[in-house]
Design a protein around this motif. Sequence first.
Motif, short mmCIF file in Angstrom:
data_model
loop_
_atom_site.label_atom_id
_atom_site.label_comp_id
_atom_site.label_asym_id
_atom_site.label_seq_id
_atom_site.Cartn_x
_atom_site.Cartn_y
_atom_site.Cartn_z
N ARG A 174 125.13 56.38 76.50
CA ARG A 174 126.41 56.08 75.85
C ARG A 174 127.12 57.38 75.44
O ARG A 174 128.34 57.51 75.61
CB ARG A 174 126.18 55.20 74.63
N GLU A 216 130.85 54.66 66.36
CA GLU A 216 131.27 53.46 67.09
C GLU A 216 130.09 52.50 67.28
O GLU A 216 130.25 51.29 67.16
CB GLU A 216 131.85 53.87 68.45
N LEU A 217 128.92 53.05 67.56
CA LEU A 217 127.74 52.20 67.77
C LEU A 217 127.31 51.50 66.49
O LEU A 217 126.83 50.37 66.52
CB LEU A 217 126.59 53.04 68.32
N LYS A 218 127.49 52.17 65.36
CA LYS A 218 127.08 51.57 64.08
C LYS A 218 127.93 50.35 63.72
O LYS A 218 127.45 49.46 63.00
CB LYS A 218 127.17 52.62 62.97
N LYS A 219 129.14 50.31 64.21
CA LYS A 219 130.02 49.18 63.89
C LYS A 219 129.46 47.86 64.41
O LYS A 219 129.67 46.80 63.83
CB LYS A 219 131.41 49.43 64.49
N THR A 220 128.72 47.93 65.54
CA THR A 220 128.16 46.72 66.14
C THR A 220 126.64 46.68 66.06
O THR A 220 126.01 45.81 66.67
CB THR A 220 128.59 46.63 67.63
N ASP A 221 126.07 47.60 65.29
CA ASP A 221 124.61 47.68 65.16
C ASP A 221 123.94 47.77 66.54
O ASP A 221 122.89 47.16 66.79
CB ASP A 221 124.08 46.47 64.39
N ALA A 222 124.57 48.58 67.42
CA ALA A 222 124.13 48.64 68.82
C ALA A 222 122.76 49.27 68.97
O ALA A 222 121.98 48.87 69.85
CB ALA A 222 125.16 49.41 69.64
N LYS A 274 120.01 46.90 68.62
CA LYS A 274 119.92 46.05 69.82
C LYS A 274 119.23 46.81 70.95
O LYS A 274 118.46 46.23 71.73
CB LYS A 274 121.32 45.62 70.25
#
Length: 486
Positions: free
Chosen positions: A69, A241-247, A250
């Motif tokens: 990413r 950006e990744l933290k916003k969706t808890d990526a 996942k």
Amino acid sequence: MKVLKPWLGCLMSILMLFLLIVPTMAAAAEGSGKTIVVGLSADFAPYEFHKNIDGQDQIVGSDVELAKRIAADMGAQLQIQDIPFDSLLPALSSGRIDMIISGMTPTEDRRKNVDFSDSYYVSRQVIMTRAEDKDKYATFDSLKGAAIGVQKGSIQEGIAKDIEGAKLTSVDKISDVVLQLQSKRVDVAVMEGPVAEGQVANHSDLAISAAQIPDSDTEMAIAVKKGNTELLAQINGTLAELKKTDAVAKFVQEATALNSDEKAAPDNIFSIFWDYRHYYATGVQYTLLLSALGVLFGFVIGLVVALLRLSKLNVLRWIAMTYIEILRGTPMLVQLLIIHYGIAQTFNIEFSVLQSGIITLSINSSAYLAEIFRAGIQGVDRGQTEAARSLGMSYGMTLRHIIIPQAIKSVLPAIGNEFVVIIKESSIVSFIGVADLMFQAQAVRSITYSALYPLLIAAAIYFVMTFVLSKLLGMVERRWSVSDKR
């Protein structure tokens, strides 16, 4: 054996060409496109680990997905280097990699040497022990005075050092930690929670203790070279950006599922060898390439150094003696690290891992071969030289046509022994990430969760290679000695 000049000149030309193009090759590779090089230790499932997918060995895991990413956001091509964990920081400091994404905790000691990104994941530390000892080490107090296995250079090593009376055993690989535990060389192991769960799922004789490590939640962050603020800002932008969706969480879940969807190989050495034969085949190719080039260049350099050692000029003899003593008096591992990391950091000359391995094997071998050649040359009867000079031959012609051929013939068994040693010692290059036989054996250990059998297979292959080489050298020696019996 009658004329050494043509092939000796050819070998010298190959050597000079290799030494001249090595730096330019690295520079050309850098300029071929924007590439981000990520260092990790791929024995840390589910964060990073080897897996056989569609018949191909791939490094996968949550940290790998994170690296992909970041590279995509930078518009760069991702390149992954699998390096032992305790060699990651030297690789970063020397500029060989751009960042470390390997479940690394941003401790204060590490911050003195590298910069860290924002935290991207929080992990917990657990105590893993043998299933039969699970109740014995059920509390943190029960760990006092215990023998504890940890991965070298990891945060777990620091945790174990704080346990009262603990006797630490630090090793390079997680698989080695497991082997230490299974062989009862240690009582327990401190390990990352998800990593320990993967080991327990594949080893019925292991278990996770109920002992709770105080304040064991540790953050993971990405390390970059000190002062590289531009790259750090780009990484932190992607993490935000990744933290916003808890990526990232996942990514960990998906990697855990990927790691557990294929059970460990049968506990059978023959099945492991057959199922992973392409790993060993690849490793043999690299080992033979390293050994062949190490022997070739070591032979040429050693012969030149031997002649310098016998020179009538004091300065040349001193240079040759210094070269020999330094290389024979220092460990090959130290030489490898200096060539691979030290030269890159000091002179900004970056050899690839394969080039660093070949150079190290060549110069190390040349020091021993130089003394072998010197003994052989001095063993030739002086009457041979006097006879040649009386026939009008120059000193150079006498060496090429009379002295050196007889010297090599007389020391052939010692040269053959050195060649065998090079094949075995080439395994040290796996320390910097060369995909040789030892490196591939470690990869199989990570995939199969079998700590011992992959190493036994590698040992058997090394034996076959050295045995065959010894027999071939014996045939050459017998053929060359036919004329002596006439």
